[in-house]
Design a protein around this motif. Sequence first.
Motif, PDB file in Angstrom:
ATOM      1  N   UNK A  11       0.846  -1.185   0.000  1.00  0.00           N
ATOM      2  CA  UNK A  11       0.000   0.000   0.000  1.00  0.00           C
ATOM      3  C   UNK A  11       0.883   1.238   0.000  1.00  0.00           C
ATOM      4  N   UNK A  12       0.538   2.204  -0.819  1.00  0.00           N
ATOM      5  CA  UNK A  12       1.265   3.471  -0.849  1.00  0.00           C
ATOM      6  C   UNK A  12       0.444   4.519  -0.095  1.00  0.00           C
ATOM      7  N   UNK A  13       0.791   4.807   1.161  1.00  0.00           N
ATOM      8  CA  UNK A  13       0.005   5.775   1.924  1.00  0.00           C
ATOM      9  C   UNK A  13      -0.067   7.129   1.216  1.00  0.00           C
ATOM     10  N   UNK A  14      -1.241   7.730   1.213  1.00  0.00           N
ATOM     11  CA  UNK A  14      -1.415   9.035   0.581  1.00  0.00           C
ATOM     12  C   UNK A  14      -0.760  10.105   1.434  1.00  0.00           C
ATOM     13  N   UNK A  15       0.011  10.955   0.788  1.00  0.00           N
ATOM     14  CA  UNK A  15       0.673  12.045   1.503  1.00  0.00           C
ATOM     15  C   UNK A  15      -0.266  13.244   1.581  1.00  0.00           C
ATOM     16  N   UNK A  16      -1.437  12.997   2.148  1.00  0.00           N
ATOM     17  CA  UNK A  16      -2.450  14.034   2.288  1.00  0.00           C
ATOM     18  C   UNK A  16      -2.865  14.086   3.755  1.00  0.00           C
ATOM     19  N   UNK A  17      -2.772  15.244   4.348  1.00  0.00           N
ATOM     20  CA  UNK A  17      -3.127  15.380   5.757  1.00  0.00           C
ATOM     21  C   UNK A  17      -4.641  15.284   5.940  1.00  0.00           C
ATOM     22  N   UNK A  18      -5.045  14.497   6.906  1.00  0.00           N
ATOM     23  CA  UNK A  18      -6.454  14.398   7.269  1.00  0.00           C
ATOM     24  C   UNK A  18      -6.750  15.558   8.215  1.00  0.00           C
ATOM     25  N   UNK A  19      -7.362  16.593   7.681  1.00  0.00           N
ATOM     26  CA  UNK A  19      -7.596  17.820   8.454  1.00  0.00           C
ATOM     27  C   UNK A  19      -9.023  17.919   8.970  1.00  0.00           C
ATOM     28  N   UNK A  20      -9.688  16.786   9.126  1.00  0.00           N
ATOM     29  CA  UNK A  20     -11.094  16.775   9.541  1.00  0.00           C
ATOM     30  C   UNK A  20     -11.332  17.564  10.821  1.00  0.00           C
ATOM     31  N   UNK A  21     -12.398  18.350  10.825  1.00  0.00           N
ATOM     32  CA  UNK A  21     -12.865  19.055  12.010  1.00  0.00           C
ATOM     33  C   UNK A  21     -14.325  18.687  12.246  1.00  0.00           C
ATOM     34  N   UNK A  46      -6.326   7.915  15.900  1.00  0.00           N
ATOM     35  CA  UNK A  46      -6.002   6.617  15.310  1.00  0.00           C
ATOM     36  C   UNK A  46      -6.448   6.557  13.848  1.00  0.00           C
ATOM     37  N   UNK A  47      -7.672   7.012  13.576  1.00  0.00           N
ATOM     38  CA  UNK A  47      -8.192   6.983  12.206  1.00  0.00           C
ATOM     39  C   UNK A  47      -7.348   7.863  11.303  1.00  0.00           C
ATOM     40  N   UNK A  48      -6.990   9.050  11.782  1.00  0.00           N
ATOM     41  CA  UNK A  48      -6.179   9.953  10.968  1.00  0.00           C
ATOM     42  C   UNK A  48      -4.810   9.351  10.654  1.00  0.00           C
ATOM     43  N   UNK A  49      -4.244   8.633  11.601  1.00  0.00           N
ATOM     44  CA  UNK A  49      -2.909   8.067  11.422  1.00  0.00           C
ATOM     45  C   UNK A  49      -2.911   6.759  10.645  1.00  0.00           C
ATOM     46  N   UNK A  50      -3.830   5.847  10.984  1.00  0.00           N
ATOM     47  CA  UNK A  50      -3.762   4.486  10.454  1.00  0.00           C
ATOM     48  C   UNK A  50      -4.692   4.215   9.274  1.00  0.00           C
ATOM     49  N   UNK A  51      -5.846   4.874   9.236  1.00  0.00           N
ATOM     50  CA  UNK A  51      -6.851   4.541   8.220  1.00  0.00           C
ATOM     51  C   UNK A  51      -6.866   5.537   7.060  1.00  0.00           C
ATOM     52  N   UNK A  52      -6.923   6.809   7.356  1.00  0.00           N
ATOM     53  CA  UNK A  52      -7.051   7.811   6.287  1.00  0.00           C
ATOM     54  C   UNK A  52      -5.971   7.711   5.206  1.00  0.00           C
ATOM     55  N   UNK A  53      -4.696   7.463   5.554  1.00  0.00           N
ATOM     56  CA  UNK A  53      -3.676   7.435   4.501  1.00  0.00           C
ATOM     57  C   UNK A  53      -3.795   6.264   3.522  1.00  0.00           C
ATOM     58  N   UNK A  54      -4.468   5.175   3.931  1.00  0.00           N
ATOM     59  CA  UNK A  54      -4.464   3.971   3.091  1.00  0.00           C
ATOM     60  C   UNK A  54      -5.840   3.557   2.589  1.00  0.00           C
ATOM     61  N   UNK A  55      -6.909   4.200   3.096  1.00  0.00           N
ATOM     62  CA  UNK A  55      -8.237   3.652   2.859  1.00  0.00           C
ATOM     63  C   UNK A  55      -8.702   3.817   1.413  1.00  0.00           C
ATOM     64  N   UNK A  56      -8.294   4.893   0.731  1.00  0.00           N
ATOM     65  CA  UNK A  56      -8.730   5.063  -0.655  1.00  0.00           C
ATOM     66  C   UNK A  56      -8.141   3.973  -1.549  1.00  0.00           C
ATOM     67  N   UNK A  57      -6.880   3.641  -1.335  1.00  0.00           N
ATOM     68  CA  UNK A  57      -6.270   2.579  -2.140  1.00  0.00           C
ATOM     69  C   UNK A  57      -6.861   1.217  -1.792  1.00  0.00           C
ATOM     70  N   UNK A  58      -7.138   1.006  -0.513  1.00  0.00           N
ATOM     71  CA  UNK A  58      -7.758  -0.260  -0.119  1.00  0.00           C
ATOM     72  C   UNK A  58      -9.122  -0.419  -0.788  1.00  0.00           C
TER      73      UNK A  58
END
Length: 406
Positions: A11-21, A46-58
């Motif tokens: 998996x190639x984690x997305x280099x996009x910051x999860x800035x959710x508010x 946890x979601x911002x660190x572990x899930x958001x970077x990889x979930x679109x590719x998954x």
Amino acid sequence: MAVVLENPTHISPRNVQDAFESPDFYQIDDLLTEEQKLVRQSTREFIKKEVSPIIEECADKNIFPKWLVPKFGELGAFGPSIPEEYGGGGLDYISYGLMMQEVERGDSGMRSMTSVQSSLVMYPIYKFGNEEQRKKYLPKLATGELLGCFGLTEPNFGSNPSGMLTNIKDMGDYYLLNGAKMWITNSPEADLAVVWAKDESGRIKGLIVERGMAGFSTPTIHNKWSLRASITGELVFDNVKVPKANVLPNKDGLGAPMMCLDSARYGISWGAIGAAMDCYDTARRYAMERIQFDKPIASFQLIQKKLAEMLTAITQAQLLSWRLGTLMNEGKATTAQISMAKRNNIEIAMNIAREARQILGGMGITGEYSIMRHMMNLESVVTYEGTHDIHLLILGKEITGIPAFS
């Protein structure tokens, strides 16, 4: 074909910051305890660190990120309302709901995996099992060392589970289990299944079926366009010998699995808020940055109307689920109340996802943003754990006293 990865090396984690508010227009945080807010914050991080970077590719590649299962265990997402002595979190129901909200903000498939483990596997073992069963299974389910699934729905019996054909025969030292279950989250990777089957008198009983039992198989369901980061399959039983020690002894009848579904539906009502929040937050940010006719599209009346209606609906859902959580904590929540929250909040999330997609225009259908993934996932969430229309009829029965579905 669904892919299961034990580690994230492909998996190639997305280099996009999860800035959710998170929106909180009615200051609902004032109604929460410090512990509840801490649970929410730790889950969000946890979601911002572990899930958001990889979930679109998954989702794009139909990959179930199995390596996250023990990490969800470390977070405490499995069995948060189960007592600590069995490995659970010993948390209240609002904390559980907030946790599911944050997980589904990341992805409905990840929330499905955690909901099944918590509400449909750990809950019945704790509630209906004996002490030996609790000590044997619950601690390992809590850490994610074991992954479980729940077998109720069958190929020909979904909204009418009482018609199930899966059956057990008493063979003296064991039960002989035959039949099949369909649309089972986690099943292809599950180490055990909590299965509901009819005995020779037609009474429904719960059994713990373990992987490796002869005659037990778990085929994967392929070509899903929804919940693509979750893994779904069947449970097939061909003369499976289930020891009598694996039968849940403390409750039988259809009421037992229905109690499990109430717990799961409660978590879903909170989870849907998370998906709605993510779509709203994405659309709001985009509208502030997207320039058309020399100004941000957020300055146009129709865009402001959409955003205002989204925020209003999210606030309604937040208040509904908070009150339901209070009733759950007091042991007063009814099946009909849970049905109302599940149905209402998913409908809100689906409407918000569609409106948010329109705000993003053509970009809304791409994997650069989460909205289309949420839209596809919610098409499953609105159907499972009781369809949208069945929940309407549950409320209709509560109102009139007349069951329209039997």
